[in-house]
Design an enzyme around this catalytic site. Sequence first.
Site, PDB file in Angstrom:
ATOM      1  CE  LYS A   1      16.999 -49.820 -91.537  1.00 13.40           C
ATOM      2  NZ  LYS A   1      17.480 -48.664 -90.742  1.00 13.40           N
TER       3      LYS A   1
ATOM      4  N   GLY B   1      16.435 -41.006 -85.255  1.00 10.30           N
ATOM      5  CA  GLY B   1      17.273 -40.155 -84.423  1.00 10.30           C
ATOM      6  C   GLY B   1      16.523 -39.188 -83.532  1.00 10.30           C
TER       7      GLY B   1
ATOM      8  CG  ASN C   1      23.224 -45.815 -85.213  1.00  8.81           C
ATOM      9  OD1 ASN C   1      24.211 -46.090 -84.545  1.00  8.81           O
ATOM     10  ND2 ASN C   1      23.293 -45.007 -86.251  1.00  8.81           N
TER      11      ASN C   1
ATOM     12  CB  ALA D   1      13.644 -45.158 -86.665  1.00  8.84           C
ATOM     13  N   GLY D   2      13.771 -44.173 -83.556  1.00  6.94           N
ATOM     14  CA  GLY D   2      13.032 -43.387 -82.582  1.00  6.94           C
ATOM     15  C   GLY D   2      13.218 -43.797 -81.138  1.00  6.94           C
TER      16      GLY D   2
END
Length: 277
Positions: free
Chosen positions: A118, A179, A227, A205-206
């Site tokens: 990644k 995040g 995550n 993300a987000g």
Amino acid sequence: MSAEAPLSPAATPDPKPLIIAGREFRSRLMTGTGKYANFDLMRRSIAASGSEIVTVAVRRVQTNAPGHEGLGEALDWKTLWMLPNTAGCKTAEEAIRVARLGREMAKLLGQEDNNFVKLEVIPDAKYLLPDPIGTLQAAEQLVKEGFAVLPYINADPLLAKRLEEAGCATVMPLGSPIGSGQGIRNAANIQIIIENASVPVVVDAGIGTPSEAAQAMEMGADALLINTAIAQAQDPVLMGYAMGLATQAGRIAYLSGRIPVKGYASASSPLTGTVTG
């Protein structure tokens, strides 16, 4: 209260399974390893999500950063596929070097044929937005070296196409900053990327809630990477389970085909044969 019974979203038949660099995966949810309170919680949350691809920050493992000591050995890499990432790299040169270390780390942990990476090139510490030029430069070099490159990018359709043409295995547009939990703030551009991509599109993300995960999949995304929303939930195990179900639900909804949006009402029941006074 965390669920004590082992949770895992049920396998759902998919006429077109997720294939990245020739490798087939049943789950369309990728998860991370950062921000968990402890390794046991991380293991149970990943298992509950049904995820098969798990990212590992190479630099943080190599330097034994807090929370990452022994991370490489904390998961069962016979059942999970490692996705080394270049988190913390600010330049293309750094990212290329760390990607090489990641490939060696995967080999040491038993995944001899793992060339996945990644790719993150992030010079900005406040907003954590990826550098498009550095990302493209690093991707071009890593593809030459035989890596299956999964680049993290802004939701830029032109950059996504350039990375695909450079040989990347996927493109990974952000829904909103890492995040942040802001959800899908770039829906129009992500939709363009999805419509024009010939490689899997992974929204990364987000995402903060299962409804946002389902939204991304309903748009036609091939997979998600989540995550923080799992790791920092009040109950990460249950949230992992919820995110796994939402990913499946969104995928099935996309395959099912939604009804068109209309500007007027349409009765659910037929108007013929009704009783009249």
